[in-house]
Motif scaffolding. Structure first.
Motif, PDB file in Angstrom:
ATOM      1  N   SER A 635      27.214  22.170  59.409  1.00  8.18           N
ATOM      2  CA  SER A 635      26.759  23.271  58.557  1.00  8.18           C
ATOM      3  C   SER A 635      25.335  23.007  58.075  1.00  8.18           C
ATOM      4  CB  SER A 635      27.690  23.418  57.355  1.00  8.18           C
ATOM      5  OG  SER A 635      27.781  22.178  56.660  1.00  8.18           O
ATOM      6  N   LEU A 636      24.640  24.077  57.752  1.00 10.35           N
ATOM      7  CA  LEU A 636      23.306  23.918  57.177  1.00 10.35           C
ATOM      8  C   LEU A 636      23.432  23.197  55.843  1.00 10.35           C
ATOM      9  CD1 LEU A 636      20.246  24.530  57.134  1.00 10.35           C
ATOM     10  CD2 LEU A 636      20.813  26.652  55.935  1.00 10.35           C
ATOM     11  N   ALA A 637      22.655  22.148  55.656  1.00 14.02           N
ATOM     12  CA  ALA A 637      22.708  21.378  54.418  1.00 14.02           C
ATOM     13  C   ALA A 637      22.559  22.300  53.211  1.00 14.02           C
ATOM     14  CB  ALA A 637      21.616  20.317  54.410  1.00 14.02           C
ATOM     15  N   SER A 638      23.466  22.116  52.258  1.00 15.04           N
ATOM     16  CA  SER A 638      23.583  22.850  50.989  1.00 15.04           C
ATOM     17  C   SER A 638      24.601  23.976  51.054  1.00 15.04           C
ATOM     18  CB  SER A 638      22.244  23.440  50.514  1.00 15.04           C
ATOM     19  OG  SER A 638      21.909  24.638  51.215  1.00 15.04           O
ATOM     20  N   LYS A 639      25.137  24.321  52.224  1.00 11.62           N
ATOM     21  CA  LYS A 639      26.002  25.489  52.324  1.00 11.62           C
ATOM     22  C   LYS A 639      27.501  25.161  52.297  1.00 11.62           C
ATOM     23  CE  LYS A 639      22.842  28.644  52.501  1.00 11.62           C
ATOM     24  NZ  LYS A 639      21.754  27.837  51.929  1.00 11.62           N
ATOM     25  N   GLU A 640      27.912  24.010  52.815  1.00 10.14           N
ATOM     26  CA  GLU A 640      29.326  23.634  52.821  1.00 10.14           C
ATOM     27  C   GLU A 640      29.636  22.918  51.515  1.00 10.14           C
ATOM     28  OE1 GLU A 640      32.526  24.262  53.882  1.00 10.14           O
ATOM     29  OE2 GLU A 640      31.908  23.774  55.926  1.00 10.14           O
ATOM     30  N   ALA A 641      30.558  23.494  50.740  1.00  7.95           N
ATOM     31  CA  ALA A 641      30.859  22.894  49.442  1.00  7.95           C
ATOM     32  C   ALA A 641      31.358  21.461  49.606  1.00  7.95           C
ATOM     33  CB  ALA A 641      31.885  23.737  48.701  1.00  7.95           C
ATOM     34  N   SER A 642      32.322  21.253  50.480  1.00  6.02           N
ATOM     35  CA  SER A 642      32.869  19.912  50.680  1.00  6.02           C
ATOM     36  C   SER A 642      33.229  19.684  52.136  1.00  6.02           C
ATOM     37  CB  SER A 642      34.103  19.700  49.796  1.00  6.02           C
ATOM     38  OG  SER A 642      34.758  18.506  50.140  1.00  6.02           O
ATOM     39  N   GLY A 643      34.154  20.539  52.621  1.00  5.44           N
ATOM     40  CA  GLY A 643      34.777  20.257  53.904  1.00  5.44           C
ATOM     41  C   GLY A 643      35.980  19.370  53.689  1.00  5.44           C
ATOM     42  N   THR A 644      37.015  19.582  54.481  1.00  2.72           N
ATOM     43  CA  THR A 644      38.146  18.649  54.508  1.00  2.72           C
ATOM     44  C   THR A 644      38.502  18.259  55.944  1.00  2.72           C
ATOM     45  OG1 THR A 644      39.676  20.534  54.343  1.00  2.72           O
ATOM     46  CG2 THR A 644      39.187  19.331  52.311  1.00  2.72           C
ATOM     47  N   SER A 645      38.091  19.066  56.921  1.00  2.59           N
ATOM     48  CA  SER A 645      38.334  18.632  58.306  1.00  2.59           C
ATOM     49  C   SER A 645      37.574  17.338  58.570  1.00  2.59           C
ATOM     50  CB  SER A 645      37.921  19.720  59.306  1.00  2.59           C
ATOM     51  OG  SER A 645      36.524  19.893  59.359  1.00  2.59           O
ATOM     52  N   ASN A 646      36.412  17.149  57.918  1.00  2.23           N
ATOM     53  CA  ASN A 646      35.675  15.893  58.092  1.00  2.23           C
ATOM     54  C   ASN A 646      36.519  14.693  57.676  1.00  2.23           C
ATOM     55  OD1 ASN A 646      35.559  16.676  55.388  1.00  2.23           O
ATOM     56  ND2 ASN A 646      33.328  16.712  55.263  1.00  2.23           N
ATOM     57  N   MET A 647      37.314  14.852  56.617  1.00  9.21           N
ATOM     58  CA  MET A 647      38.158  13.763  56.126  1.00  9.21           C
ATOM     59  C   MET A 647      39.345  13.517  57.060  1.00  9.21           C
ATOM     60  SD  MET A 647      38.132  15.052  52.175  1.00  9.21           S
ATOM     61  CE  MET A 647      36.593  15.391  51.328  1.00  9.21           C
ATOM     62  N   LYS A 648      39.962  14.601  57.524  1.00 15.12           N
ATOM     63  CA  LYS A 648      41.118  14.476  58.421  1.00 15.12           C
ATOM     64  C   LYS A 648      40.724  13.792  59.729  1.00 15.12           C
ATOM     65  CE  LYS A 648      42.675  18.794  56.402  1.00 15.12           C
ATOM     66  NZ  LYS A 648      42.511  20.241  56.520  1.00 15.12           N
ATOM     67  N   ALA A 658      27.019  14.891  61.720  1.00 19.02           N
ATOM     68  CA  ALA A 658      26.931  15.706  60.516  1.00 19.02           C
ATOM     69  C   ALA A 658      25.521  15.867  59.983  1.00 19.02           C
ATOM     70  CB  ALA A 658      27.804  15.086  59.417  1.00 19.02           C
ATOM     71  N   THR A 659      25.342  16.979  59.281  1.00 14.86           N
ATOM     72  CA  THR A 659      24.232  17.114  58.348  1.00 14.86           C
ATOM     73  C   THR A 659      24.658  16.490  57.019  1.00 14.86           C
ATOM     74  OG1 THR A 659      25.079  19.281  57.709  1.00 14.86           O
ATOM     75  CG2 THR A 659      23.354  19.228  59.403  1.00 14.86           C
ATOM     76  N   LEU A 660      23.684  16.221  56.179  1.00 17.89           N
ATOM     77  CA  LEU A 660      24.016  15.693  54.847  1.00 17.89           C
ATOM     78  C   LEU A 660      24.376  16.857  53.938  1.00 17.89           C
ATOM     79  CD1 LEU A 660      21.463  12.792  54.376  1.00 17.89           C
ATOM     80  CD2 LEU A 660      23.945  12.640  54.695  1.00 17.89           C
ATOM     81  N   ASP A 661      25.580  17.361  54.158  1.00 23.58           N
ATOM     82  CA  ASP A 661      26.083  18.525  53.448  1.00 23.58           C
ATOM     83  C   ASP A 661      27.482  18.217  52.941  1.00 23.58           C
ATOM     84  OD1 ASP A 661      25.935  21.091  52.459  1.00 23.58           O
ATOM     85  OD2 ASP A 661      26.640  22.053  54.295  1.00 23.58           O
ATOM     86  N   GLY A 662      27.852  18.796  51.802  1.00 24.78           N
ATOM     87  CA  GLY A 662      29.205  18.641  51.295  1.00 24.78           C
ATOM     88  C   GLY A 662      29.605  17.191  51.161  1.00 24.78           C
ATOM     89  N   ALA A 663      30.835  16.904  51.542  1.00 24.78           N
ATOM     90  CA  ALA A 663      31.366  15.544  51.425  1.00 24.78           C
ATOM     91  C   ALA A 663      30.857  14.617  52.519  1.00 24.78           C
ATOM     92  CB  ALA A 663      32.895  15.579  51.444  1.00 24.78           C
ATOM     93  N   ASN A 664      30.100  15.140  53.485  1.00 22.09           N
ATOM     94  CA  ASN A 664      29.519  14.266  54.503  1.00 22.09           C
ATOM     95  C   ASN A 664      28.646  13.182  53.860  1.00 22.09           C
ATOM     96  OD1 ASN A 664      30.644  16.065  56.344  1.00 22.09           O
ATOM     97  ND2 ASN A 664      28.719  17.144  56.710  1.00 22.09           N
TER      98      ASN A 664
END
Length: 803
Positions: A635-648, A658-664
């Motif tokens: 996702s464009l940095a600043s747009k994804e609040a967190s993400g959870t698929s990244n954790m799974k 990843a971009t440095l966005d959300g929980a990344n």
């Protein structure tokens, strides 16, 4: 629970007789599933009753998690696991000639959510029960899920998903707990003899809200909380009701709980969505107050016994609804009612996207909910009056609830709650410094961060049993209840035997997924290829397009140089687009057309494949995630609040691209920059572009020959049967500003993918990275997230063990 295999088999045979009056050998898989479901309910019922009894007897403060979505997934294996009888049941069924996995497939996978929001809610209620937190879910029992996605000639087609067609074995209808919700009509206020304003209603439409309760079983701890979903029904009619009037009324009312997220591209669709939001909020709050009264505690102390959590803006009307009850029914004065309400309510913001920060036209909300609108107006008036003495008028004007003919639901939730949290450190920072900065100036102490989490029980213990077994052999099973114990795996980072075992398990999972794809789609996948996975809602900001443009660049590289040294790749997509989101649906069509082009081209020698699975949901995720090598979080940095698929995905040993966005950002901090692939614009660079307006997407098209060739392929006939979609995407990227900076990040993304190609060739190094990701994933358990909510926001603590 203690259950021997012999006892289970006897119980199962008995239940088969009681439910179907037949022998096990005569039963079909669907019947076998319903019998097992009924038996599991029987096993959990005593603990469910006991848990509720303890809460009541102890006058325990309880949390109610209000959410429009609860994306539960199939519950059979989850319930068996949490009861501690999964292996016993599996072995017992095998003795009876029944395969557990076969009957698991008979359970519907209810699509009561659109993605991460609903799945987070499901993880949270699971984790609350496991963490012995007295917390329950409150939502809508939709007759139809989001929709069943089909691809017809590459286009998304939405079909109804009637998950209740054969009933729901897990729910219990509680007609005695039904409440009445009022819509429309007229409301006016009259002063009583004591000078209090009293509302009078006329002509309201009454909707019967009937609750269906589902047990939420904690992991091996005898705690069972409740998910309450409400169904809209017609109240009892008097004898004078005309038949056709009744039919019309029934259709109107039952539509409220019929479809999750009706089409909001027209007025009627938006009105129905507003009805849904008030319906489950009003039903839930009324039910809570009725339960609270049984404790015989004064209403002024409600916040000491009740916490209501607003999950995104959909349940924001819980603020004025609680005020309505306290003012109109409990005869509390405004100041006391408002103090109670604010201390009961808390709010999670899940997005900075303006279109997701709901607002409703004044005429719609005042017509549908006249009393609620009166209360909102008074909240807004008092807020404005108070803040005008403290802050600059421009700040007050920007933070009003009612503005430009609309009611802003996020503003209502913020003003009416004692806590506002973001869902990742970066997201919370953006809320405080940019999106909700004015509110942060007014209420700095309200803002806090609670990074999202996932339950390791479903996403590792159930979805990836071979990996779970390996971990247990290496470090024991304490991590099942203390997930940060996964960090002990780091001790094996240089153990070649462990890394080879890890690679073998991943390969087996890839083979399993490949068999599923061959069976369902007819595609043959190479399990030795890199499985590159992007599974999430289809939205432009998530940039599935960036992934697709890179795939096309690889394809052209192979067309020019068939012997190019490129490790084989399988690109896996799973996504639904909102029915009215035309651009997202065009992207789906484009991906499918590119898949047809590449998958049928024999000249590239099977080096590239694209798999776009239909009807992506929890059950498909459980197959895809264990097989993934790459986790696309682009996702464009600043747009994804967190993400959870990244954790799974990291929990299952995938490497995050990843971009440095959300929980990344937090994943990188946890695993180290050498064990994650980071690329692209940073959040501050994105906002700098916004500030100075210096981004010109066409310049990237003009000066980058690789990118130009890829983009031209969208419009020159290279991609079959996608001329209109290709032109639309081309124009959006080249001529209409490229809102999410896809072209700006293309080169950086391509370079990151080349890095992956080289890293993957060193098996031990790759598996070492995978192991470090698994070891770091425990931090992102939803068990820890809800424990933080409980102690820092809800102020609830369990006393189950103490009684």
């Amino acid at each position: 629970m203690d259950l021997s295999k012999r006892k289970f088999k006897d119980d199962y045979k008995k239940m088969m007789t009681e439910v179907y009056s037949m022998d096990i050998s005569e039963a079909e898989p669907t019947e076998q599933f319903f019998v097992l479901g009924n038996l599991v309910r029987t096993y959990s019922s005593k603990n469910w009753s006991h848990t509720n009894q303890v809460y009541v007897e102890n006058k325990q403060k309880q949390t109610y998690y209000f959410s429009m979505e609860f994306l539960l997934g199939r519950m059979l294996k989850s319930n068996l696991l949490n009861l501690g009888i999964l292996n016993t049941v599996r072995d017992g069924l095998y003795d009876l000639g029944i395969d557990l996995e076969t009957i698991v497939q008979m359970e519907p996978d209810p699509g009561l959510g659109n993605g991460g929001l609903g799945r987070l809610a499901a993880c949270f209620i699971d984790s609350m029960a496991t963490s012995e937190i007295p917390g329950h879910g409150n939502g809508i029992r939709f007759k139809y899920g989001l929709f069943k996605q089909k691809f017809v000639n590459g286009y998304q087609v939405e079909l109804p998903e009637n998950w209740l067609q054969n009933g729901n074995v897990w729910e219990t209808r509680k007609m005695h707990a039904a409440v009445t919700v009022r819509l429309y009509g007229k409301v006016w206020l009259e002063k009583t003899a004591s000078g209090v304003l009293e509302p009078h209603y006329e002509g309201a439409q009454k909707v019967l809200a009937v609750p269906y309760d589902t047990a939420v079983i904690g992991y091996k701890n005898d705690v069972v909380n409740t998910l309450r979903l409400w169904s809209a029904e017609v109240p009892a009619q008097d004898e004078s009701t005309d038949y056709w009037s009744f039919i019309h009324q029934r259709n109107q009312i039952e539509s409220i709980s019929e479809v999750l997220y009706p089409d909001d591209s027209n007025y009627e669709g938006r009105l129905l969505r507003l009805k849904q939001e008030y319906f489950f909020v009003s039903a839930g709050v009324q039910s809570i107050i009725r339960h609270y009264k049984k404790m015989r505690v004064p209403m002024l102390h409600l916040a000491e016994k009740v916490a209501i959590h607003i999950n995104d803006t959909h349940p924001a009307l819980s603020v004025p609804e609680l005020m309505r009850i306290l003012l109109d029914e409990e005869k509390m004065d405004w100041e006391h009612a408002w103090n109670v309400t604010v201390n009961v309510m808390s709010y999670t913001n899940h997005t900075i996207m303006s279109e997701a920060l709901e607002k409703w036209p004044i005429d719609m909300i005042s017509t549908l909910l006249p009393r609620i609108y009166q209360i909102i107006c008074e909240i807004d008036r008092r807020f404005t009056m108070k803040m005008s003495t403290l802050f600059d008028p421009s700040i007050v004007e920007r933070t009003r609830i009612i503005e430009c003919g609309h009611v802003k639901m996020a503003h209502l939730a913020i003003i009416g709650s004692h806590s506002i949290n973001g869902v990742a450190q970066l997201h919370t920072t953006i809320l405080k410094e940019k999106v909700l900065h004015d509110f942060y100036l007014i209420y700095p102490s309200k803002f806090n961060n609670k990074t999202n989490g996932i339950t390791q029980r479903r996403w590792l213990m159930l979805a990836n049993e071979p990996l779970c077994n390996l971990i247990n052999r290496k470090i024991g099973n304490d991590w099942e209840t203390t997930p940060t114990e996964l960090k002990m795996l780091k001790a094996f980072r240089d153990d070649e035997k462990t890394l080879i075992e890890l690679a073998k398990i991943k390969h087996q999972n890839k083979e399993r997924f490949a068999k599923h794809i061959q069976k369902t789609m007819g595609l043959v996948l190479n399990p030795d290829a890199i499985f590159d996975v992007q599974i999430k809602r289809l939205h432009a900001y998530k940039r599935q397009l960036l992934n697709l443009l890179h795939i096309l660049s690889l394809y052209f590289q192979l067309k020019d140089h068939p012997e190019a040294d490129l490790h084989p790749r399988v690109f896996i997509f799973g996504a639904k687009a909102a029915p009215s989101y035309t651009y997202a649906k065009q992207i789906i069509k484009l991906i499918n057309s590119v898949a047809d082009l590449i998958n049928q081209d024999t000249t590239i020698k099977e080096k590239l494949k694209i798999v776009f699975v239909e009807n992506y949901g929890v059950s498909l995720a459980e197959k895809i995630i264990p097989a993934a090598d790459i986790s696309e979080q682009i996702s464009l940095a600043s747009k994804e609040a967190s993400g959870t698929s990244n954790m799974k995905l990291m929990l299952n040993g995938a490497i995050t691209l990843a971009t440095l966005d959300g929980a990344n950002v937090e994943i990188r901090d946890r695993v180290g920059s050498n064990n994650i692939i980071i690329f692209g614009l940073r959040e501050e660079e994105v906002y700098q572009y916004y500030h100075d307006g210096s981004y010109h997407s066409k310049s990237y098209y003009d000066r980058n020959p690789v990118l130009r060739r890829v983009l031209n392929a969208l419009i020159d006939g290279t991609i079959p049967d996608a001329e209109a979609e290709g032109r639309s995407v081309f124009d959006s990227l080249v001529y209409y500003g490229d809102e999410y900076f896809v072209l700006r990040d293309f080169d950086a993304y391509s370079a990151a993918q080349k890095q992956i190609d080289q890293l993957y060739r060193d098996t031990l190094k790759w598996q070492r990275m995978a192991l470090i990701n698994i070891a770091g994933a425990g931090t992102f358990s939803s068990d820890y997230t809800v424990q933080q909510y409980a102690s820092q926001i809800w102020d609830v603590f369990s006393r189950i063990r103490d009684i």
